[in-house]
Design an enzyme around this catalytic site. Sequence first.
Site, PDB file in Angstrom:
ATOM      1  N   ASP A 337       0.791   9.308   3.309  1.00 46.63           N
ATOM      2  CA  ASP A 337       0.808   9.696   1.916  1.00 46.63           C
ATOM      3  C   ASP A 337      -0.281  10.943   1.619  1.00 46.63           C
ATOM      4  O   ASP A 337      -1.282  10.850   2.434  1.00 46.63           O
ATOM      5  CB  ASP A 337       0.518   8.592   0.918  1.00 46.63           C
ATOM      6  CG  ASP A 337       0.584   9.112  -0.458  1.00 46.63           C
ATOM      7  OD1 ASP A 337       1.339  10.040  -0.919  1.00 46.63           O
ATOM      8  OD2 ASP A 337       0.296   8.282  -1.544  1.00 46.63           O
ATOM      9  N   ASP A 640       0.157   3.845  -1.503  1.00 48.68           N
ATOM     10  CA  ASP A 640      -0.514   3.105  -2.289  1.00 48.68           C
ATOM     11  C   ASP A 640       0.072   2.327  -3.394  1.00 48.68           C
ATOM     12  O   ASP A 640      -0.136   1.756  -3.991  1.00 48.68           O
ATOM     13  CB  ASP A 640      -1.768   4.029  -2.769  1.00 48.68           C
ATOM     14  CG  ASP A 640      -1.170   5.312  -3.493  1.00 48.68           C
ATOM     15  OD1 ASP A 640      -0.022   5.316  -3.365  1.00 48.68           O
ATOM     16  OD2 ASP A 640      -2.061   6.178  -3.817  1.00 48.68           O
ATOM     17  N   ASP A 644       5.812   3.053  -2.334  1.00 44.22           N
ATOM     18  CA  ASP A 644       5.819   2.940  -1.092  1.00 44.22           C
ATOM     19  C   ASP A 644       6.223   1.512  -0.260  1.00 44.22           C
ATOM     20  O   ASP A 644       6.302   1.576   0.811  1.00 44.22           O
ATOM     21  CB  ASP A 644       4.451   3.380  -0.693  1.00 44.22           C
ATOM     22  CG  ASP A 644       3.987   4.490  -1.174  1.00 44.22           C
ATOM     23  OD1 ASP A 644       4.939   5.617  -1.014  1.00 44.22           O
ATOM     24  OD2 ASP A 644       2.756   4.898  -1.993  1.00 44.22           O
TER      25      ASP A 644
END
Length: 906
Positions: A337, A640, A644
């Site tokens: 990410d 997070d 995801d």
Amino acid sequence: MIGKKTSAKSDMPAWHALSTDAVFQALDSGTKGLTEQEARQRQKQHGYNRLTPATRTGTLKRFLLQFHNVLIYVLLVSAGITAAIGHWVDSAVILGVVLINALIGFIQEGKAEHALNAIRNLLTYEAMVLRDGRHLKIPAEELVPGDVVSLESGDKVPADLRLLQVKNLRADESMLTGESLPVEKNIASSEDHAALGDRFSMAYSSALITYGTAHGIVVATGDNTEIGRISSLLRTVPQLTTPLLKQIAGFSRWLTVAILILALAAFGYGWFIGHSSLQDLFMSAVGIAVAAIPEGLPAIVTITLAIGVQRMAARNAIIRRLPAVETLGSVTVICSDKTGTLTCNEMTVESISVNNEEFTVEGAGYDPHGDFKLAGLSASVNDYPELRELLRAAALCNNARIEQANGNWRLHGDPTEGALITLAHKAGLDPDLLNQEMPRTDSIPFEAEHRYMATLHHDHLGHAFMFIKGAPERILTMCSLERHHGEDRPIRVAHWHRVLDQIAGRGQRLLAIAFKTEPATRSQIEFADVENGLTLLGVVGMIDPPRPEAIDSVRKCQKAGIRVKMITGDHAATASAIAAQLHIGNGSVLSGADIDRLSDDELKVAIRDVDVFARTSPENKLRLVSALQADDQVVAMTGDGVNDAPALKRADVGVAMGKNGTEVAKEASEMVLADDNFASIVHAVEEGRSIYENLKKSIIFILPTSGGEALTIAAAIMTGEALPITPVQILWVNMITAVTLSLTLAFEPTERRIMRRKPRDPHEPLLSGFLGWRILFVSLILVSGTFGLFLHQQALGASVAEARTIAVNTLVLFEMFYVFNSRYLYQSVLSPRGLFGNGTIWFAVFVLTGFQLAYTYWPPMQTLFGSVDLDLPTWGLMIAVASSVFFLVEIEKFFIRLFMDKKSNG
């Protein structure tokens, strides 16, 4: 639409693309919401607004699954045979070993999957709804499609809503979209295929309202919401088996077949040729099985991984499932990410355009230190009045503040305003002092409708000024002048649009700052006062910058043969700009819409050349991970948010953020980063590689012990001699001595240049040809010394008990010498570092010596294991024989190195 219960989210219309009238019509509702009777009827059709709970594996079943292993089956059969022929002690010890291994596996297996429960806990408990024309607070699970719901700052959105009215509404949807900042909402329809983060007329279940108020109509509940869709997606994602567990399973099957063949061959030879008794042959076959099975291997693997967990925790990587420790060492791709992992998650001003000049600003985050530069050279703010004037305006038209706590700078307020306050501090301006010199007397707060904020200030000389900041395209329409060398001149709109395009092309968010002189008597400002006649001071560009340590960590990954891919919910321009600074990729970017258009095979090909992916959905991320795995990559995935979670669960190693990550992401992951830092992933990969090397050393140490024992018993059957070691004595050697020594290799320090090697092939067998040769070579040394000394002592008149005691102690001494060889697979240990570089080995040798003395001389141990006292000269003979393995293996290493050098040079 309401007449039947929808079965899947994909069956529902694109609510964000419909007008409010069309939404009302589709849901058979209105601005006054539903009646209680209508709501009850719809609840029967749609069910409660809650997610389907996950199925769980019961505790008993999880415990019983610990015995589901072919090697364990062999041990259980051995225990049954020994019990059947009356050897109860042997049977009890074997069963004890099996039970200990099962308990270790059960305890260390890791927590059961809690991700779905964590998602359920994200749902809010109450909602303000309009029923029968009255506002009521009801349990959120009673909401149905068609209900009209009120939202205000601090609320968690209770269901998927199509917004009907908004007032300065901002929603934090980061857990769903990956957006780093709260999103401004409106009621305008968006394109049918708009990405989730671009559906500004929608408020999604579990998102947090950070500012403003709104009314919205419920369009989806329970499993049909976006978060419900992710929950359903998560249920369909299987938990992957790690490379090591696959290798151990394959090795176990191979070893089981080899053991059975060896035991049957020995049994057949003893029965048809040696004419031994049936009971002796059964005990011999059991002895071979118990000897050949490395009972301590599961414990060694588990404890070695547990030691790795402790090492990683010290480097901010918290492991939730033990096998992930080793998997990290074989990772070939890290899908990261962007926000908070590769970047600071703190907005920072990087560019300022004033008076035909563009300044760059150094420093990252809310730390108020950093230089101003012009054309690459340091610039003093005091030498550029227009720049100082812009900075003063940015500090005054601002509600944020920063403060230092425990050595870290923290923001109180909006991230964009925090970046401007930090900018003022970098220039040496004190916002508190500025506000004392020019107190604020009125303001117009930022609202999505007008896209700017304005404040009115009076100085102590009677002058009044209005400062405005906002979206550049909006501010430019309100400005008629621009500041130039201390004077006002007509604004150059075309010039400023070129400046905006240039800065935006670097992925920076833009903000324009302007001012207006007001009469001293003015004490209030209205919208009409701001709409025209402004003077533009300049434009600032800000971005969430890369972490400085992340740049170095990405470079380290690339040197280690690990490819880093950025997957973000942000726009392509922002992702591309950050990737360029991190040296990720070649400038190519695939968006979520691009991914949707590709087939699985096309995607597998595309990701070989593209490393940056923007505006991605949960399905996009899951497909990317699956495509990489289909291309034989071992994937670590960071994230997070709830969006995801499916990809985190699918990845070989899911990595969640500890500070800013949701509980859903953490529960779906194998590892949690305590500091949300990409550099910690790289440290974990380094530890993972080291742990795998140490595991390999432990295995190459323990297997020759098992091989030597099994060959010793086979040799006894072939020669018609008594067993040199009984099954219960074998278990003593395997579980007490071999495990004790092999665990010392788990504490081996990380080898130099381990991050300069390519990732190991996940398909490589646990035992390579070289390791197989080493095991056979050492096994033959052990069987020659152990069985040879057993026969020698019997020839001198020693009793069977005494000869067996000598054989057991000789075997243990062999292991004490061989553990030093095992520190390096190829290099010689004949050096101070090789002999004394791991103090744990010397401690284990000392402890093991005590165990063996107790085994030999302590009466209770003599009763249990059939050992007898030995004299000092016999110990000298055993040490002399056992030390031979140390020198022979070092000689073998020498020739192996010669062969490898010749091969590499030839």
